[in-house]
Design a protein around this motif. Structure first.
Motif, short mmCIF file in Angstrom:
data_model
loop_
_atom_site.label_atom_id
_atom_site.label_comp_id
_atom_site.label_asym_id
_atom_site.label_seq_id
_atom_site.Cartn_x
_atom_site.Cartn_y
_atom_site.Cartn_z
N TRP A 63 4.50 5.34 9.32
CA TRP A 63 3.14 4.80 9.11
C TRP A 63 3.13 3.28 9.23
O TRP A 63 2.55 2.74 10.16
CB TRP A 63 2.58 5.30 7.77
CG TRP A 63 2.08 6.71 7.89
CD1 TRP A 63 2.82 7.86 7.94
CD2 TRP A 63 0.72 7.12 8.05
NE1 TRP A 63 2.01 8.95 8.12
CE2 TRP A 63 0.70 8.53 8.18
CE3 TRP A 63 -0.50 6.44 8.08
CZ2 TRP A 63 -0.47 9.25 8.34
CZ3 TRP A 63 -1.69 7.17 8.24
CH2 TRP A 63 -1.65 8.56 8.38
N LEU A 64 3.80 2.60 8.31
CA LEU A 64 3.83 1.13 8.39
C LEU A 64 4.53 0.67 9.67
O LEU A 64 4.25 -0.42 10.17
CB LEU A 64 4.51 0.55 7.15
CG LEU A 64 3.76 0.80 5.83
CD1 LEU A 64 4.61 0.35 4.64
CD2 LEU A 64 2.40 0.11 5.82
N ASP A 77 0.81 -1.22 0.00
CA ASP A 77 0.00 0.00 0.00
C ASP A 77 0.84 1.28 0.00
O ASP A 77 0.30 2.38 -0.12
CB ASP A 77 -0.90 0.03 1.24
CG ASP A 77 -1.84 -1.15 1.30
OD1 ASP A 77 -2.57 -1.36 0.31
OD2 ASP A 77 -1.86 -1.85 2.33
N ALA A 78 2.16 1.13 0.18
CA ALA A 78 2.99 2.30 0.50
C ALA A 78 2.95 3.37 -0.60
O ALA A 78 2.93 4.57 -0.30
CB ALA A 78 4.43 1.87 0.77
N GLY A 79 2.92 2.97 -1.85
CA GLY A 79 2.89 3.95 -2.93
C GLY A 79 1.64 4.80 -2.90
O GLY A 79 1.69 6.04 -2.96
N ASP A 106 8.13 17.88 1.35
CA ASP A 106 9.33 17.16 1.75
C ASP A 106 9.04 15.76 2.30
O ASP A 106 9.84 15.21 3.03
CB ASP A 106 10.07 17.97 2.82
CG ASP A 106 9.15 18.38 3.96
OD1 ASP A 106 7.93 18.14 3.85
OD2 ASP A 106 9.65 18.95 4.93
N VAL A 107 7.90 15.18 1.95
CA VAL A 107 7.60 13.84 2.45
C VAL A 107 8.11 12.80 1.45
O VAL A 107 7.74 12.81 0.28
CB VAL A 107 6.09 13.64 2.68
CG1 VAL A 107 5.84 12.27 3.28
CG2 VAL A 107 5.56 14.73 3.59
N GLU A 108 8.96 11.90 1.93
CA GLU A 108 9.54 10.86 1.09
C GLU A 108 8.97 9.50 1.47
O GLU A 108 8.40 9.33 2.55
CB GLU A 108 11.08 10.85 1.25
CG GLU A 108 11.75 12.17 0.91
CD GLU A 108 11.63 12.54 -0.57
OE1 GLU A 108 11.34 11.64 -1.40
OE2 GLU A 108 11.81 13.74 -0.89
N ARG A 109 9.19 8.53 0.62
CA ARG A 109 8.71 7.18 0.83
C ARG A 109 9.16 6.60 2.18
O ARG A 109 8.41 5.89 2.84
CB ARG A 109 9.20 6.31 -0.34
CG ARG A 109 9.10 4.82 -0.14
CD ARG A 109 7.66 4.34 0.03
NE ARG A 109 7.68 2.96 0.51
CZ ARG A 109 7.60 1.90 -0.28
NH1 ARG A 109 7.44 2.05 -1.58
NH2 ARG A 109 7.66 0.69 0.22
N GLY A 110 10.39 6.91 2.59
CA GLY A 110 10.89 6.38 3.85
C GLY A 110 10.04 6.79 5.04
O GLY A 110 9.98 6.08 6.06
N PHE A 111 9.37 7.94 4.92
CA PHE A 111 8.50 8.40 6.00
C PHE A 111 7.30 7.46 6.16
O PHE A 111 6.89 7.16 7.28
CB PHE A 111 8.04 9.83 5.70
CG PHE A 111 7.19 10.43 6.78
CD1 PHE A 111 7.78 10.97 7.91
CD2 PHE A 111 5.81 10.44 6.69
CE1 PHE A 111 7.01 11.52 8.93
CE2 PHE A 111 5.03 10.98 7.70
CZ PHE A 111 5.63 11.53 8.82
#
Lengths: 169, 169
Positions: B46-47, B13-15, B36-41
Motif C-alpha cells: 500500500w504505502l 496512517d499504517a496502523g 493473514d494480513v500483517e503490517r508489512g503488507f
C-alpha cells in the motif's frame, strides 16, 4: 511417443531456464518482461512456484512451465501457469505436453480451475492449443500489451474447469 | 461538498490502514485475504504502491485506495487499483471520491487504461459505482472467490479507457 522428457526443475536448471525466459521475453508475444529478468526471478518465481517442470531432449532444454495459485486466500482454488517453449523446439508437441502435465498436476493438487490472465491475440499457437485442451475465453482486455512489432494488442483471459474430464487427448 | 478530505497516505496512517484492511477482508466481498494480513503488507503493497491515498473525516479513516501498474514491462501502461471503505462510512460518497481521484491520478501519470482483475458479483455497490464512472465489463471468471456466505461466486474484470473523457460527474 515423445522424444523428450518432462521432470521437476532443480537449481541446476536455473541457468538454462533464465536463458530460455530471456529469449522468449524478447519476442513479446507472451511474457511482459523486456530486458530486466535476472537470475533471482528464476529462483523465486519459477523454482519457488507450487510446481516447476522442464522438458529436455538429452541435455537441451526445450521448454518449461510453472504453476501455482492465481490469487491468495479466497481465490486460491484457481491455478495459473506460465509456459515457455524455445523457438527452435516449437511444433513438436512440447507445449501440448507441458500444458497437459500442468492440468494433471493442478487437478491432482485439488485446484478447481486453471486461469490464464493474459494470452495475447498474437499468440495464435497458444490460443489454439489452450482451446483444444478445453479452455474457454472468459475475458478480453483491449490493448493489454505493448507488442514490439504490432503495437497495443488485445489479450484474452482463458479458463478451464478442472472438474470436467480432460479434453484433447 | 464532501465533509471528508483525501490526501496521500504516510507511515503514520499504517496502523489505521491495517485495521481497515483486516475489517474489510473479513467481509469476503472484495479482498482475497482471510486472517493473514500483517503490517508489512501495508508497508510494501500500500504505502509502497505508485499512489496510496486515504480519506479522513477529522481523525477518522473512512477509506483508502492504492494504484499502480497492473503488469510489468509490456503491460505497464494499464493501471489497477484497490479501494476500501469502512463499513460505517458507506453510502456517503467516499468510494466515489476515491475512485474518481484514482482515475485522475492514473490518467495524469500517463496510464492508458485502468483494469480491475476481480470484482465480485456480490459486490453490487462497487459494480454500480464502476459502471457509473464508465468502466466496462470485459471478463467474467466463474467461481473466482470462495465467499464466506455465498460459496463460490463469479468475479468480473472491469476496464476503463483513460483516454476517453471522464464519465459520471
Amino acid at each position: 511417443m515423445n522424444d523428450f522428457d518432462l521432470r521437476d526443475a532443480t537449481i541446476a536448471d536455473a541457468g538454462a531456464m533464465l536463458a530460455l525466459l530471456r529469449s522468449v521475453a524478447t519476442e513479446g508475444d507472451s511474457l511482459p518482461f523486456m530486458n530486466d529478468v535476472e537470475r533471482g526471478f528464476i529462483d523465486s518465481q519459477w523454482l519457488g512456484a507450487r510446481g516447476c517442470v522442464v522438458a529436455y531432449r538429452g541435455d537441451l532444454l526445450l521448454g518449461m512451465y510453472r504453476y501455482g495459485a492465481n490469487m491468495p486466500g479466497r481465490g486460491s482454488h484457481i491455478a495459473t501457469a506460465t509456459f515457455l517453449v524455445a523457438q527452435q523446439s516449437r511444433g513438436q508437441g512440447v507445449g501440448r505436453s507441458l500444458v497437459r502435465h500442468s492440468i494433471d498436476s493442478a487437478r491432482a493438487s485439488g485446484f478447481r480451475a486453471m486461469q490464464f490472465n493474459q494470452v495475447l491475440a498474437t499468440n495464435t499457437a497458444a490460443l489454439s492449443l489452450y482451446r483444444s485442451l478445453g479452455f474457454k475465453r472468459v475475458g478480453r482486455i483491449p490493448e493489454a500489451f505493448a507488442h514490439p512489432r504490432d503495437g497495443y494488442v488485445t489479450a484474452y483471459v482463458m479458463y478451464l474447469d478442472l472438474r470436467q474430464p480432460r479434453c484433447g487427448d
